[in-house]
Motif scaffolding. Structure first.
Motif, mmCIF file in Angstrom:
data_model
loop_
_atom_site.group_PDB
_atom_site.id
_atom_site.type_symbol
_atom_site.label_atom_id
_atom_site.label_comp_id
_atom_site.label_asym_id
_atom_site.label_seq_id
_atom_site.Cartn_x
_atom_site.Cartn_y
_atom_site.Cartn_z
ATOM 1 N N THR A 42 0.845 -1.184 0.000
ATOM 2 C CA THR A 42 0.000 0.000 0.000
ATOM 3 C C THR A 42 0.872 1.221 0.000
ATOM 4 O O THR A 42 2.048 1.159 0.299
ATOM 5 C CB THR A 42 -0.922 0.025 1.239
ATOM 6 N N ASP A 43 0.298 2.363 -0.323
ATOM 7 C CA ASP A 43 1.034 3.604 -0.249
ATOM 8 C C ASP A 43 1.143 4.050 1.188
ATOM 9 O O ASP A 43 0.402 3.636 2.060
ATOM 10 C CB ASP A 43 0.312 4.696 -1.062
ATOM 11 N N ALA A 44 2.090 4.967 1.423
ATOM 12 C CA ALA A 44 2.380 5.375 2.794
ATOM 13 C C ALA A 44 1.187 6.022 3.469
ATOM 14 O O ALA A 44 1.020 5.906 4.674
ATOM 15 C CB ALA A 44 3.562 6.346 2.802
ATOM 16 N N ASP A 45 0.345 6.718 2.699
ATOM 17 C CA ASP A 45 -0.750 7.442 3.333
ATOM 18 C C ASP A 45 -2.074 6.702 3.260
ATOM 19 O O ASP A 45 -3.117 7.255 3.555
ATOM 20 C CB ASP A 45 -0.898 8.831 2.683
ATOM 21 N N ILE A 46 -2.049 5.441 2.870
ATOM 22 C CA ILE A 46 -3.272 4.642 2.798
ATOM 23 C C ILE A 46 -3.393 3.786 4.039
ATOM 24 O O ILE A 46 -2.442 3.142 4.449
ATOM 25 C CB ILE A 46 -3.278 3.749 1.541
ATOM 26 N N GLN A 47 -4.564 3.749 4.629
ATOM 27 C CA GLN A 47 -4.765 2.954 5.823
ATOM 28 C C GLN A 47 -5.024 1.511 5.455
ATOM 29 O O GLN A 47 -5.564 1.209 4.402
ATOM 30 C CB GLN A 47 -5.946 3.496 6.633
ATOM 31 N N PHE A 48 -4.672 0.619 6.344
ATOM 32 C CA PHE A 48 -4.884 -0.810 6.143
ATOM 33 C C PHE A 48 -6.241 -1.185 6.695
ATOM 34 O O PHE A 48 -6.401 -1.423 7.883
ATOM 35 C CB PHE A 48 -3.802 -1.623 6.886
ATOM 36 N N GLU A 49 -7.216 -1.257 5.827
ATOM 37 C CA GLU A 49 -8.565 -1.637 6.236
ATOM 38 C C GLU A 49 -8.991 -0.850 7.467
ATOM 39 O O GLU A 49 -9.567 -1.377 8.402
ATOM 40 C CB GLU A 49 -8.617 -3.135 6.534
ATOM 41 N N GLY A 50 -8.609 0.419 7.494
ATOM 42 C CA GLY A 50 -8.991 1.274 8.613
ATOM 43 C C GLY A 50 -8.057 1.180 9.787
ATOM 44 O O GLY A 50 -8.235 1.856 10.774
ATOM 45 N N ALA A 51 -7.019 0.334 9.701
ATOM 46 C CA ALA A 51 -6.101 0.199 10.839
ATOM 47 C C ALA A 51 -4.765 0.766 10.437
ATOM 48 O O ALA A 51 -3.997 0.130 9.756
ATOM 49 C CB ALA A 51 -5.944 -1.274 11.231
ATOM 50 N N ASP A 52 -4.496 2.016 10.821
ATOM 51 C CA ASP A 52 -3.204 2.590 10.488
ATOM 52 C C ASP A 52 -2.214 2.238 11.563
ATOM 53 O O ASP A 52 -2.488 1.479 12.472
ATOM 54 C CB ASP A 52 -3.322 4.115 10.299
ATOM 55 N N VAL A 53 -1.029 2.842 11.469
ATOM 56 C CA VAL A 53 0.025 2.454 12.398
ATOM 57 C C VAL A 53 -0.369 2.723 13.842
ATOM 58 O O VAL A 53 0.079 2.058 14.757
ATOM 59 C CB VAL A 53 1.334 3.201 12.045
ATOM 60 N N TYR A 148 9.556 1.048 8.102
ATOM 61 C CA TYR A 148 8.226 0.441 7.952
ATOM 62 C C TYR A 148 7.167 1.224 8.714
ATOM 63 O O TYR A 148 6.010 1.274 8.302
ATOM 64 C CB TYR A 148 8.258 -1.014 8.407
ATOM 65 N N LYS A 149 7.562 1.848 9.813
ATOM 66 C CA LYS A 149 6.599 2.671 10.558
ATOM 67 C C LYS A 149 6.205 3.888 9.727
ATOM 68 O O LYS A 149 5.036 4.284 9.705
ATOM 69 C CB LYS A 149 7.201 3.112 11.893
ATOM 70 N N ASN A 150 7.166 4.493 9.036
ATOM 71 C CA ASN A 150 6.900 5.680 8.227
ATOM 72 C C ASN A 150 5.965 5.391 7.062
ATOM 73 O O ASN A 150 5.274 6.293 6.578
ATOM 74 C CB ASN A 150 8.214 6.264 7.698
ATOM 75 N N VAL A 151 5.954 4.160 6.596
ATOM 76 C CA VAL A 151 5.073 3.822 5.472
ATOM 77 C C VAL A 151 3.780 3.165 5.950
ATOM 78 O O VAL A 151 2.997 2.662 5.148
ATOM 79 C CB VAL A 151 5.785 2.896 4.455
#
Length: 230
Positions: A42-53, A148-151
């Protein structure tokens, strides 16, 4: 060239670590050829199914609240995995780094300690080598964890967590927030969770993710009933 080859495969510990490190190199070569590389899915500013970092890695305030509300001591294994950032970087990246560190330390040890003189018994050097490499990994992996945290890393690709099984990594009850670990393709992903009906969920319980908070700050879980816990 012959001398380098001899160092890589003699004595036995060198041969073992050279082969293990080579296997990781082959893995990454195939990964690159297949076009996956070190992509995050995914791109850095896209959330993972609503679960960001922030969902996967609890922020400082949430963590402080959990520590205040719950005085549950994590297991030794859980602490060890946290120490080497499991869940904050892909498992294969961490494994490859561990092998590489062990390989370097093993070769250096064989030269300094003349391990060849000990024959097959020289393989015992791998025990302290692995222990040392484990602690060194904590520091070597820091740049990768930050990357990985930054992305917005939350696994190799975007995942649908609802319906997945996980294991409690804290004890919660009522409105308390806690954490679970979900394993997907060898990646350990940590999620913020709340008990579905407020019932007690203890550290180590098997749970199933049933829903997500409307504000996408945490997931709803309930205890998984199976043959092992009936």
């Amino acid at each position: 060239m012959t001398e380098i080859w001899n160092i890589l495969f003699n004595p036995l510990p060198n041969a073992i670590m050279t082969l293990l490190t080579g296997m990781s190199l082959v893995y990454w070569l195939f990964t690159m050829l297949l076009g996956d590389g070190f992509e995050m899915g995914t791109d850095a500013d896209i959330q993972f199914e609503g679960a960001d970092v922030q969902d996967v890695d609890m922020d400082a305030d949430t963590q402080a609240d959990l520590e205040t509300e719950q005085h549950v001591e994590p297991s030794f294994f859980s602490k060890a995995m946290d120490f080497i950032y499991v869940g904050k970087a892909p498992m294969m990246v961490l494994v490859t780094l561990f092998k590489f560190i062990s390989w370097i330390v093993t070769i250096a040890s064989s030269l300094v300690l003349n391990l060849a003189a000990f024959g097959w018994k020289s393989v015992l050097i791998l025990i302290p080598v692995f222990i040392l490499s484990f602690f060194l990994l904590h520091y070597v992996a820091i740049p990768f964890v930050k990357l990985y945290k930054n992305v917005g890393y939350a696994g190799e690709e975007a995942h649908e967590f609802i319906g997945r099984l996980g294991k409690m990594r804290s004890t919660i009850q009522g409105e308390q927030l806690g954490a679970i670990e979900v394993v997907i393709n060898l990646d350990v992903i940590r999620l913020n969770v709340k008990s579905k009906d407020g019932s007690l969920l203890s550290y180590g319980d098997d749970v199933i993710v049933t829903n997500q908070d409307p504000n996408k700050k945490f997931y709803i879980v309930q205890k998984d009933i199976n043959l092992n816990n009936i």
